[in-house]
Write an enzyme that holds these catalytic residues in place. Sequence first.
Site, PDB file in Angstrom:
ATOM      1  N   GLY A   8      18.700  -5.435  80.704  1.00 36.47           N
ATOM      2  CA  GLY A   8      17.306  -5.307  81.154  1.00 36.47           C
ATOM      3  C   GLY A   8      17.123  -4.101  82.049  1.00 36.47           C
ATOM      4  O   GLY A   8      16.303  -4.100  82.965  1.00 36.47           O
ATOM      5  N   ARG A  36      14.741  -2.901  73.294  1.00 38.60           N
ATOM      6  CA  ARG A  36      13.789  -2.177  72.444  1.00 38.60           C
ATOM      7  C   ARG A  36      13.237  -0.919  73.096  1.00 38.60           C
ATOM      8  O   ARG A  36      12.980   0.077  72.427  1.00 38.60           O
ATOM      9  CB  ARG A  36      12.650  -3.104  72.036  1.00 38.60           C
ATOM     10  CG  ARG A  36      13.027  -3.922  70.804  1.00 38.60           C
ATOM     11  CD  ARG A  36      11.876  -4.773  70.366  1.00 38.60           C
ATOM     12  NE  ARG A  36      11.692  -5.901  71.266  1.00 38.60           N
ATOM     13  CZ  ARG A  36      12.288  -7.086  71.106  1.00 38.60           C
ATOM     14  NH1 ARG A  36      13.077  -7.286  70.085  1.00 38.60           N
ATOM     15  NH2 ARG A  36      12.081  -8.055  71.959  1.00 38.60           N
ATOM     16  N   TYR A 142       9.358 -21.234  81.937  1.00 41.38           N
ATOM     17  CA  TYR A 142      10.107 -20.299  82.778  1.00 41.38           C
ATOM     18  C   TYR A 142      10.952 -21.063  83.794  1.00 41.38           C
ATOM     19  O   TYR A 142      12.156 -20.799  83.951  1.00 41.38           O
ATOM     20  CB  TYR A 142       9.108 -19.390  83.503  1.00 41.38           C
ATOM     21  CG  TYR A 142       9.734 -18.330  84.365  1.00 41.38           C
ATOM     22  CD1 TYR A 142      10.451 -17.276  83.810  1.00 41.38           C
ATOM     23  CD2 TYR A 142       9.568 -18.352  85.749  1.00 41.38           C
ATOM     24  CE1 TYR A 142      10.998 -16.289  84.610  1.00 41.38           C
ATOM     25  CE2 TYR A 142      10.109 -17.367  86.552  1.00 41.38           C
ATOM     26  CZ  TYR A 142      10.819 -16.334  85.978  1.00 41.38           C
ATOM     27  OH  TYR A 142      11.354 -15.363  86.774  1.00 41.38           O
TER      28      TYR A 142
HETATM   29  N1  SER Z   1       7.805 -12.690  89.359  1.00 40.09           N
HETATM   30  C1  SER Z   1       8.167 -13.781  88.526  1.00 40.09           C
HETATM   31  C2  SER Z   1       7.033 -14.263  87.727  1.00 40.09           C
HETATM   32  O1  SER Z   1       5.928 -14.221  88.240  1.00 40.09           O
HETATM   33  C3  SER Z   1       8.685 -14.915  89.343  1.00 40.09           C
HETATM   34  O2  SER Z   1      10.035 -14.998  89.249  1.00 40.09           O
HETATM   35  O3  SER Z   1       7.210 -14.699  86.648  1.00 40.09           O
END
Ligand code: SER
Length: 317
Positions: A8, A36, A142
């Site tokens: 990354g 990419r 997430y």
């Molecule tokens: N900055 C990140 C997000 O907003 C938080 O880990 O997804």
Amino acid sequence: MKRILVTGAVGQIGSELTLALRGIYGNGNVVAGINRTQPEGALKETGPFETVDCTDIRQVAAVVAKHKVDTIIHLAAILSAVAEAKPNLAWEVNINGLYNVLEVAREHGCAVFTPSSIGAFGPTTPLDDTPQDTIQRPNTMYGVTKVSGELLCDYYHKRFGVDTRGVRYPGIISNVTLPGGGTTDYAVEIFYEAIKHAKYTCYIKAGTFLDMMYMPDAIKAAIDLMEADAGRLKHRNAFNVTAMSFDPEIIAGEIKKRIPRFTWDYQVDPVRQAIAETWPNNMDDSAAREEWGWKPAYRLPEMTKDMIEKLSVKLKK
Ligand code: SER
């Protein structure tokens, strides 16, 4: 850390951390792992780069072997808002990608740094002075991937002896590369819009407090933790670290002190607002302070001053 691979490397953190690492450990010893997006400028010119799609374990292993890598800084990840829109991609990159990196690290004897996040907490977490060890029942994709990642990294350390370490980053504010689809991105966008148009429409509601950090401190956190004496670390993979906590009104007011014609209003995005409401208002980062000497240099006023100075130059070009 002697020979480092950063996955990354063209992302928000990677584009700056890779250069900082090259400055310390030598340009030739820090490989920028790209996928990419091609590297540009200093990232491309100052050191090696390789295509490393973390979802392809053979590619990760080949680059680690070729460059005799001893440390993987694994930054490739899908951020919170994109993860809600594309949950299967988030699983593939954030879980399977991390698993591949850990497996390669186990086979090749590498240390691994992986960021977790304020997103690893959830609605039942205490949101004020959020403790280091507390309830983690995130309700976003997430968050699910981040808390799983914390556990997976702990497991690889305990079971296989892999030197895994990590922090729970808050929102990161920076002026080189834009963040790629997170909930905290407003705290970066607001500077660009304030400088370009003296006006910003915020997608997060007034009164929503979140932890934040300026990029130089985020870089320092990663390097200091990786260089810390392992004997002092009781936690390994998920240190709370923060530098400031504010809501949109507070940061907008701070910007207005320096750009008096700046005005702002709100158009709330329900998806990102709902995510933000399950994240801490402010974390307790005393474990990081005690175990490896974490101490941020930038609070809100210094960060705001530096952001406006740097971006004013950048956006004039
Ligand atoms: N900055 C990140 C997000 O907003 C938080 O880990 O997804």
